[in-house]
Design a protein around this motif. Sequence first.
Motif, PDB file in Angstrom:
ATOM      1  N   ASN A   1       0.797  -1.228   0.000  1.00 54.87           N
ATOM      2  CA  ASN A   1       0.000   0.000   0.000  1.00 54.87           C
ATOM      3  C   ASN A   1       0.829   1.278   0.000  1.00 54.87           C
ATOM      4  O   ASN A   1       0.404   2.288  -0.533  1.00 54.87           O
ATOM      5  N   ARG A   2       1.997   1.233   0.621  1.00 52.67           N
ATOM      6  CA  ARG A   2       2.830   2.441   0.721  1.00 52.67           C
ATOM      7  C   ARG A   2       4.295   2.084   0.490  1.00 52.67           C
ATOM      8  O   ARG A   2       4.713   0.959   0.749  1.00 52.67           O
ATOM      9  N   PHE A   3       5.046   3.081   0.053  1.00 49.40           N
ATOM     10  CA  PHE A   3       6.495   2.939  -0.123  1.00 49.40           C
ATOM     11  C   PHE A   3       7.141   3.706   1.014  1.00 49.40           C
ATOM     12  O   PHE A   3       7.074   4.941   1.063  1.00 49.40           O
ATOM     13  N   VAL A   4       7.736   2.998   1.975  1.00 52.49           N
ATOM     14  CA  VAL A   4       8.296   3.607   3.177  1.00 52.49           C
ATOM     15  C   VAL A   4       9.726   3.120   3.360  1.00 52.49           C
ATOM     16  O   VAL A   4       9.976   1.910   3.353  1.00 52.49           O
ATOM     17  N   LYS A   5      10.623   4.053   3.527  1.00 54.35           N
ATOM     18  CA  LYS A   5      12.028   3.728   3.798  1.00 54.35           C
ATOM     19  C   LYS A   5      12.598   2.737   2.788  1.00 54.35           C
ATOM     20  O   LYS A   5      13.253   1.762   3.131  1.00 54.35           O
ATOM     21  N   GLY A   6      12.288   2.962   1.523  1.00 52.00           N
ATOM     22  CA  GLY A   6      12.875   2.163   0.463  1.00 52.00           C
ATOM     23  C   GLY A   6      12.219   0.835   0.168  1.00 52.00           C
ATOM     24  O   GLY A   6      12.748   0.039  -0.604  1.00 52.00           O
ATOM     25  N   GLU A   7      11.042   0.573   0.758  1.00 49.74           N
ATOM     26  CA  GLU A   7      10.361  -0.696   0.479  1.00 49.74           C
ATOM     27  C   GLU A   7       8.843  -0.508   0.496  1.00 49.74           C
ATOM     28  O   GLU A   7       8.323   0.384   1.148  1.00 49.74           O
ATOM     29  N   PHE A   8       8.176  -1.370  -0.249  1.00 46.63           N
ATOM     30  CA  PHE A   8       6.718  -1.383  -0.205  1.00 46.63           C
ATOM     31  C   PHE A   8       6.282  -2.145   1.037  1.00 46.63           C
ATOM     32  O   PHE A   8       6.852  -3.185   1.358  1.00 46.63           O
ATOM     33  N   VAL A   9       5.288  -1.598   1.728  1.00 49.28           N
ATOM     34  CA  VAL A   9       4.791  -2.238   2.947  1.00 49.28           C
ATOM     35  C   VAL A   9       3.295  -2.497   2.827  1.00 49.28           C
ATOM     36  O   VAL A   9       2.572  -1.759   2.165  1.00 49.28           O
ATOM     37  N   ASP A  10       2.876  -3.558   3.482  1.00 50.47           N
ATOM     38  CA  ASP A  10       1.454  -3.870   3.585  1.00 50.47           C
ATOM     39  C   ASP A  10       0.870  -3.096   4.758  1.00 50.47           C
ATOM     40  O   ASP A  10       1.537  -2.892   5.782  1.00 50.47           O
ATOM     41  N   ASP A  11      -0.368  -2.677   4.607  1.00 52.09           N
ATOM     42  CA  ASP A  11      -1.072  -1.954   5.659  1.00 52.09           C
ATOM     43  C   ASP A  11      -2.368  -2.662   6.009  1.00 52.09           C
ATOM     44  O   ASP A  11      -2.949  -3.358   5.178  1.00 52.09           O
ATOM     45  N   LYS A  12      -2.805  -2.418   7.217  1.00 54.72           N
ATOM     46  CA  LYS A  12      -4.158  -2.778   7.623  1.00 54.72           C
ATOM     47  C   LYS A  12      -4.931  -1.475   7.755  1.00 54.72           C
ATOM     48  O   LYS A  12      -4.389  -0.458   8.184  1.00 54.72           O
ATOM     49  N   CYS A  13      -6.192  -1.507   7.369  1.00 54.20           N
ATOM     50  CA  CYS A  13      -7.028  -0.312   7.393  1.00 54.20           C
ATOM     51  C   CYS A  13      -8.140  -0.481   8.424  1.00 54.20           C
ATOM     52  O   CYS A  13      -8.755  -1.551   8.528  1.00 54.20           O
ATOM     53  N   TYR A  14      -8.390   0.582   9.162  1.00 54.15           N
ATOM     54  CA  TYR A  14      -9.465   0.648  10.156  1.00 54.15           C
ATOM     55  C   TYR A  14     -10.270   1.904   9.859  1.00 54.15           C
ATOM     56  O   TYR A  14      -9.725   2.890   9.364  1.00 54.15           O
ATOM     57  N   SER A  15     -11.575   1.874  10.171  1.00 50.81           N
ATOM     58  CA  SER A  15     -12.380   3.069   9.932  1.00 50.81           C
ATOM     59  C   SER A  15     -13.568   3.133  10.888  1.00 50.81           C
ATOM     60  O   SER A  15     -13.915   2.161  11.550  1.00 50.81           O
ATOM     61  N   ILE A  16     -14.157   4.305  10.893  1.00 50.24           N
ATOM     62  CA  ILE A  16     -15.441   4.519  11.567  1.00 50.24           C
ATOM     63  C   ILE A  16     -16.261   5.404  10.640  1.00 50.24           C
ATOM     64  O   ILE A  16     -15.722   6.321  10.000  1.00 50.24           O
ATOM     65  N   ILE A  17     -17.554   5.114  10.537  1.00 49.86           N
ATOM     66  CA  ILE A  17     -18.423   5.935   9.703  1.00 49.86           C
ATOM     67  C   ILE A  17     -19.388   6.708  10.595  1.00 49.86           C
ATOM     68  O   ILE A  17     -19.583   6.372  11.764  1.00 49.86           O
ATOM     69  N   LYS A  18     -19.956   7.740  10.014  1.00 53.36           N
ATOM     70  CA  LYS A  18     -20.816   8.670  10.745  1.00 53.36           C
ATOM     71  C   LYS A  18     -21.924   7.942  11.509  1.00 53.36           C
ATOM     72  O   LYS A  18     -22.175   8.230  12.681  1.00 53.36           O
ATOM     73  N   GLU A  19     -22.578   6.986  10.853  1.00 51.59           N
ATOM     74  CA  GLU A  19     -23.702   6.296  11.498  1.00 51.59           C
ATOM     75  C   GLU A  19     -23.247   5.536  12.748  1.00 51.59           C
ATOM     76  O   GLU A  19     -23.952   5.519  13.754  1.00 51.59           O
TER      77      GLU A  19
END
Length: 183
Positions: free
Chosen positions: A160-178
């Motif tokens: 998901n992102r290129f950080v410090k010279g390497e691609f890294v996997d991320d986990k995503c968390y969210s909250i919605i208005k409801e």
Amino acid sequence: MDKEYLFALHDHIDGERIYLRHVLLKDAEDMHEYAKDEETTKFVFDRHESLEDTRKNIAKYFLSSPLGKYAIVLKETEKMIGTIDFRIEETHKKAELGYTVNKDYWGKGYATEAGKMLIQLGFEVFGLQRIFAFHDVRNPASGKVMEKMGLTYEGHYRTNRFVKGEFVDDKCYSIIKEDYFSE
């Protein structure tokens, strides 16, 4: 939504044990304390080699466009212990949270408190629909912080992102208005 105006009105936000305000050049020593530490910066940004590096980073990133970027400051001591960003995308009424906290203050709930303050601002003032955050999969402690903020795990984003010279996997968390208003 007039994002810039609303951020300007909320340039200081009071919490129970902390407050959020713009990052200032005078924060350089407090920021350098954690920005020079590899354990603290491992998943987020390159370690700062010198106090001058930290000052330049503050000028370039925080002072050049301060809206939505906050210092996390302990009320009791006035010490700046980290930063939290709130990046709003107006078109889709959503925002991304990102934070870094000095490792000496990990496990004390400060990032959670700061995140909840911005989540409240996002839904109650900015009228957002969704607030989300990513963390490097190698940093599960950050996922626990997101859950304590009230965010729900959504999924795994490969390279998901290129950080410090390497691609890294991320986990995503969210909250919605409801979900926020049903609590």
